[in-house]
Design a protein around this motif. Sequence first.
Motif, PDB file in Angstrom:
ATOM      1  N   PHE A 100       3.273 -66.488  -7.358  1.00 52.02           N
ATOM      2  CA  PHE A 100       2.783 -66.492  -5.986  1.00 52.02           C
ATOM      3  C   PHE A 100       2.223 -65.111  -5.647  1.00 52.02           C
ATOM      4  O   PHE A 100       2.562 -64.098  -6.271  1.00 52.02           O
ATOM      5  CB  PHE A 100       3.897 -66.854  -4.997  1.00 52.02           C
ATOM      6  CG  PHE A 100       4.948 -65.776  -4.845  1.00 52.02           C
ATOM      7  CD1 PHE A 100       4.811 -64.770  -3.886  1.00 52.02           C
ATOM      8  CD2 PHE A 100       6.066 -65.758  -5.663  1.00 52.02           C
ATOM      9  CE1 PHE A 100       5.767 -63.776  -3.749  1.00 52.02           C
ATOM     10  CE2 PHE A 100       7.026 -64.773  -5.534  1.00 52.02           C
ATOM     11  CZ  PHE A 100       6.876 -63.779  -4.572  1.00 52.02           C
ATOM     12  N   ASP A 101       1.377 -65.109  -4.664  1.00 48.18           N
ATOM     13  CA  ASP A 101       0.830 -63.852  -4.150  1.00 48.18           C
ATOM     14  C   ASP A 101       0.532 -64.047  -2.664  1.00 48.18           C
ATOM     15  O   ASP A 101      -0.126 -65.020  -2.273  1.00 48.18           O
ATOM     16  CB  ASP A 101      -0.450 -63.458  -4.887  1.00 48.18           C
ATOM     17  CG  ASP A 101      -1.128 -62.276  -4.227  1.00 48.18           C
ATOM     18  OD1 ASP A 101      -0.585 -61.169  -4.298  1.00 48.18           O
ATOM     19  OD2 ASP A 101      -2.186 -62.467  -3.592  1.00 48.18           O
TER      20      ASP A 101
ATOM     21  N   ILE B 286      -2.537 -56.150  11.451  1.00 46.58           N
ATOM     22  CA  ILE B 286      -3.308 -55.316  12.372  1.00 46.58           C
ATOM     23  C   ILE B 286      -4.273 -54.488  11.538  1.00 46.58           C
ATOM     24  O   ILE B 286      -4.034 -54.249  10.352  1.00 46.58           O
ATOM     25  CB  ILE B 286      -2.387 -54.384  13.209  1.00 46.58           C
ATOM     26  CG1 ILE B 286      -1.581 -53.473  12.283  1.00 46.58           C
ATOM     27  CG2 ILE B 286      -1.472 -55.212  14.107  1.00 46.58           C
ATOM     28  CD1 ILE B 286      -0.766 -52.419  13.025  1.00 46.58           C
ATOM     29  N   PRO B 287      -5.375 -54.043  12.126  1.00 46.59           N
ATOM     30  CA  PRO B 287      -6.303 -53.204  11.366  1.00 46.59           C
ATOM     31  C   PRO B 287      -5.579 -51.976  10.801  1.00 46.59           C
ATOM     32  O   PRO B 287      -4.817 -51.317  11.490  1.00 46.59           O
ATOM     33  CB  PRO B 287      -7.350 -52.819  12.409  1.00 46.59           C
ATOM     34  CG  PRO B 287      -7.314 -53.923  13.409  1.00 46.59           C
ATOM     35  CD  PRO B 287      -5.880 -54.330  13.484  1.00 46.59           C
ATOM     36  N   GLY B 288      -5.806 -51.730   9.521  1.00 46.88           N
ATOM     37  CA  GLY B 288      -5.219 -50.557   8.887  1.00 46.88           C
ATOM     38  C   GLY B 288      -3.940 -50.818   8.143  1.00 46.88           C
ATOM     39  O   GLY B 288      -3.574 -50.049   7.260  1.00 46.88           O
ATOM     40  N   LEU B 289      -3.222 -51.900   8.461  1.00 50.09           N
ATOM     41  CA  LEU B 289      -1.953 -52.185   7.795  1.00 50.09           C
ATOM     42  C   LEU B 289      -2.120 -53.394   6.878  1.00 50.09           C
ATOM     43  O   LEU B 289      -2.505 -54.468   7.317  1.00 50.09           O
ATOM     44  CB  LEU B 289      -0.855 -52.479   8.815  1.00 50.09           C
ATOM     45  CG  LEU B 289       0.507 -52.892   8.225  1.00 50.09           C
ATOM     46  CD1 LEU B 289       1.102 -51.759   7.387  1.00 50.09           C
ATOM     47  CD2 LEU B 289       1.471 -53.303   9.340  1.00 50.09           C
ATOM     48  N   THR B 290      -1.810 -53.199   5.615  1.00 45.16           N
ATOM     49  CA  THR B 290      -1.865 -54.293   4.651  1.00 45.16           C
ATOM     50  C   THR B 290      -0.516 -54.430   3.970  1.00 45.16           C
ATOM     51  O   THR B 290       0.029 -53.456   3.458  1.00 45.16           O
ATOM     52  CB  THR B 290      -2.944 -54.041   3.582  1.00 45.16           C
ATOM     53  OG1 THR B 290      -4.208 -53.863   4.226  1.00 45.16           O
ATOM     54  CG2 THR B 290      -3.032 -55.211   2.623  1.00 45.16           C
ATOM     55  N   LEU B 291      -0.005 -55.645   3.994  1.00 44.66           N
ATOM     56  CA  LEU B 291       1.274 -55.955   3.367  1.00 44.66           C
ATOM     57  C   LEU B 291       1.026 -56.950   2.240  1.00 44.66           C
ATOM     58  O   LEU B 291       0.233 -57.885   2.407  1.00 44.66           O
ATOM     59  CB  LEU B 291       2.243 -56.556   4.383  1.00 44.66           C
ATOM     60  CG  LEU B 291       2.481 -55.761   5.666  1.00 44.66           C
ATOM     61  CD1 LEU B 291       3.355 -56.552   6.620  1.00 44.66           C
ATOM     62  CD2 LEU B 291       3.115 -54.402   5.358  1.00 44.66           C
ATOM     63  N   SER B 292       1.698 -56.778   1.116  1.00 39.22           N
ATOM     64  CA  SER B 292       1.517 -57.719   0.020  1.00 39.22           C
ATOM     65  C   SER B 292       2.836 -57.953  -0.687  1.00 39.22           C
ATOM     66  O   SER B 292       3.706 -57.079  -0.738  1.00 39.22           O
ATOM     67  CB  SER B 292       0.477 -57.203  -0.987  1.00 39.22           C
ATOM     68  OG  SER B 292       0.929 -56.004  -1.599  1.00 39.22           O
ATOM     69  N   ALA B 293       2.963 -59.149  -1.221  1.00 38.19           N
ATOM     70  CA  ALA B 293       4.120 -59.519  -2.022  1.00 38.19           C
ATOM     71  C   ALA B 293       3.643 -60.472  -3.104  1.00 38.19           C
ATOM     72  O   ALA B 293       2.875 -61.402  -2.831  1.00 38.19           O
ATOM     73  CB  ALA B 293       5.198 -60.189  -1.165  1.00 38.19           C
ATOM     74  N   SER B 294       4.073 -60.233  -4.314  1.00 34.25           N
ATOM     75  CA  SER B 294       3.686 -61.105  -5.418  1.00 34.25           C
ATOM     76  C   SER B 294       4.837 -61.184  -6.399  1.00 34.25           C
ATOM     77  O   SER B 294       5.704 -60.305  -6.446  1.00 34.25           O
ATOM     78  CB  SER B 294       2.431 -60.577  -6.126  1.00 34.25           C
ATOM     79  OG  SER B 294       2.690 -59.303  -6.709  1.00 34.25           O
ATOM     80  N   GLY B 295       4.854 -62.239  -7.187  1.00 43.33           N
ATOM     81  CA  GLY B 295       5.924 -62.377  -8.156  1.00 43.33           C
ATOM     82  C   GLY B 295       5.781 -63.631  -8.970  1.00 43.33           C
ATOM     83  O   GLY B 295       4.903 -64.470  -8.739  1.00 43.33           O
ATOM     84  N   GLY B 296       6.651 -63.749  -9.948  1.00 39.85           N
ATOM     85  CA  GLY B 296       6.643 -64.925 -10.796  1.00 39.85           C
ATOM     86  C   GLY B 296       8.001 -65.143 -11.431  1.00 39.85           C
ATOM     87  O   GLY B 296       8.805 -64.217 -11.571  1.00 39.85           O
TER      88      GLY B 296
END
Length: 779
Positions: free
Chosen positions: A628-629, A635-645
Motif C-alpha cells: 500500500f501507499d 494543507i499547502p506545504g505539508l506532505t504526509l506519506s505512508a507505505s508498506g508491504g
Amino acid sequence: MNNTRKIMCTSVAAALAVLATPAGAQQFKPSDELEVVTVTAQKRKEDPAKVAMSISAVTGAQLQAEHIRDITDLTRVVPNISFTAASGNGGAGPGTSNIEIRGISSTAGAATVGVYLGDTPVTVGNVYTMGNIEPKFFDIDRVEVLRGPQATLYGASSMGGTIKFVPNEPDLKEREFTTYTEASNTKGGSANYAANVVANLPLIPDELALRIGVQAQHTGGYIDQVDGNGAVLANNINKINDQELRAALKWKPTRGLTITPSVYYQRIDAKDIAAFNLELPNYQAQKQIREPSTDTLLSPSVTINWDLGGADLTSATSYFERKFDRTQNGSAYNSYSLSTFLTSTEDGGKAPPELIEAIAGLPSAVYLNNQVRQVSQEFRLASRPYDAAVSPWTWLAGTYFSRQHTNVVENDPIFGVTALFNQFGFDIADPELLPDARPGQFPNDNSFAGAFHYREKQASVFGEVNYYFSPALHATVGARYLKADTTLEQRNGNYLAGAGNNSNAATSSHAFTPKYALTWEVSPTNTVYTSIAKGFRLGGNNIFVPPTTCGPDLEAQGLEAGPPDYQPDSLWSYEVGSKSRFLNNRLSINADVFYVKWKNIQQGVYLPTCAYTYNANAGDATSKGFEFDIKAKPIPGLTLSASGGYVKAELSNDVGIENGVVGAVAGARIQGVPKYNAAINAVYNFAAFGDKSAFVMAGMQWVGSSKGSLDPEQTDHDRPGYHTTDFSAGMSFDRYNVSVFMKNAFDTDTVIQHPQVASIVQGYRLAPRSIGLTLATRF
C-alpha cells in the motif's frame, strides 16, 4: 499498487525547488497538489496510475533529499523489496548483495530481479558469491521499481520484478551547471564526504546537446581490526571510495529522429567488509587477512528513437563490462581444512600435534578475479497511444539478443605452508604425512587454483496488445518466447582440489511467458486492475566441489559429489490492485494484493566447513501478501506519506530436503525475505526570510524479521526486525541550497545478519548514526 506518489515526492522536490528554478525566481510557492511522475515501465511514457502493475518511482530529488545512497537504503523505503548476501557469503561487502522482490529470493542460480541502467540490461547471475551490479544514484531522473513478473517486456530473470535506473537526458535548450557537496561524520567511525558536478551543454540549439558529470564519494568506516590480544591493528577498516562518470550526447537531426549515445563508468574501492566478530567488543574484527575489493563497471550504449508516423521504432544497442576483484579471508577454512588431513602421530601417523596446530593457524587468502562482459541488442516497434477516433488497438512488438561471458579465477594461497613443513623436517608432498599429496600441488604455497568460464546466449521475441472495449476499459495480452544456451568450462587444480577437475558442460533452455491484464478506469481519478503473469529464469551448471575439502559436508547432504547442474524454475503471479486520487489530487491511495506459485525453486546449498556452495532445486514455494501507499497534502506545504508491504514466502513441499537442501521442508520461510517493511515520512515546506523556501523532514522505516538460512542450525537462521529514523532540514538562498541531516538518528545498532563463516560468527549492522551538511548549487 503504485508507490509512485512516494515518489511523487512533491514535498521533497519542493524542498530542493531552488535547484530546478532559474536564478532570481526562487520564490516559495507551495503547490496544493501531489506531483505525478511519468514512468516507462511498459517501454512507453505513461501516467503510472493507468498501468496495470505495482510500480514505485523514486525521483532523483527524493534520493538526494532523503540521502538514499544505495540499494540497501532503497529497500527500506519501497514496499516488499529486500536484499541479502550471495549464498554462503554473509553480506560480505559492496557488490555481493542480491535483491528480492515479493519474496522471490535470488541468493542462488540466475537472478530473479532484472536490473537496467537506462535501456542497458546489467543483470548478472549469482556466480561465485558475486551479487547484483549496483549503479550509484548519480545524475538520476528516477529509479523505477516494477513489482511482479516482467518477463514479457524484460525477459528471463525478471520473475520477481525489475529495477530501472533512469538517468537524466541531455536538454537541447537549457545550458546548466549543477554541483552537490556533502560532508558528515559517523558515530564511532570516520568522516564521509561526496562531491559531484554536472553540466548540460546545448551545442546546437534544439538539435545537439551534451550532458556530462563526474562524482567522487568517500564512506567512512567503523570497524576496527584487532589481533588475538585485542590490540588495534587498523581503525575504520571498512572504508569505501567510489568514483562515477556519465556522458550522454543527444542528437536530433530531424524532427522524428533522436540518437542518444552515452557512457557510464563507476569504480567502487572497498578497503574491507563491514563484518565484526560477535564474540569481541562491538565493531572489532579479528582477522589475519584483510578483505578489500574493487568493483568497476563500464557501460556504453546507443539508443535510437525514430518516429515513423504511424509507429515509433526504438533500437537499443548496449555493452557492459564488470570487473570485480576481491579478497576473502580463507584462514578459517583453507588452513584448518588442510590441518585436518594430516596424519596425526596420535593415530599412528607422522604429523606431530605441534605441526597440525601450526598449520591450522597459518594465514590464508582467497583471491577472486571476476569479469562479466555482455553485448545486447533490442529492437521494438510501438503503435501510437490510444486514440478512440483512430483504433481500439494499441500494440508493441520487439526482439532481443544478448551474449554474456563471465570469467572467474580463484587462487587460495596458505602463506608459509611449505616453509612450515620444512621447518618441522617434513616434505609437503609426502603422501604418508598428507594423504594423496604429490609434488607440485602447492606452487608458491597455493592450495587451490580454479578457472571458470560461463557463456550465455539469449534470443527472444516479445509483444503486447491492448484492446479498448471503451475508453475506460481495456484488456492486455502479452507474451515472450525465449531460447538460451549456457556453457561452463572449468579447470581446478592443486591439493585442495583433490584430483582436480577439467570439464565442460552445457545446458539449453526455452520458455514461453504470457501475461494477461484487465484495466478499468472507474473514473478519471480511480483505476482498478487485475493481472496474471508468468516468470522464468534459466538453469545452469554447478562449479566443481572439491571432495578433498568438502567430503564431510557432502556426506552430510547424502552426496558423494556436488550435483553437476540445476534446472530452470518458473512462477505464476496473480495480482489485483487499485490506484486512486482524491480531493483534487491532494490525496492518493494505492494498494494491491498478490499471490505467487513458484515451481522448482533454485536455492544455494552452503557447505559450512569448506565454505563452498552449489545450486539445487528446492521444490516449490508460494508467496502472498499486499502493498500500500498513501500520500496526502492536507494543507499547502505539508506532505504526509505512508507505505508498506507484507509478504509470506515459504516452501510448499519437502522436495528440497530430499535433494539435499537442509531445512527445505514445507512451511520453511524463504531466506532473506522480511515479513514486512514500512515507511512513514512528513515534510513541511514553508517560507523563511520573506521569499526563501525552507523545509523540515522526518521519516521512519521498519523492516521485519527474516530467515538468513533454511537450515535452523545455522547461526543466521533467525534475523531480527529493526527500524531507523532520519531527520533533515534546509533552506535555499538564490542559487544555493543548504541542508543539514541526521541519518539513523537514534543509532539503531541491531545486528541484522550473523552468519557463521567456518568457526567464526560474523555480525553486520546498520551504519551508525551520521550527522552532516550538504550544499547544492545551480548556475
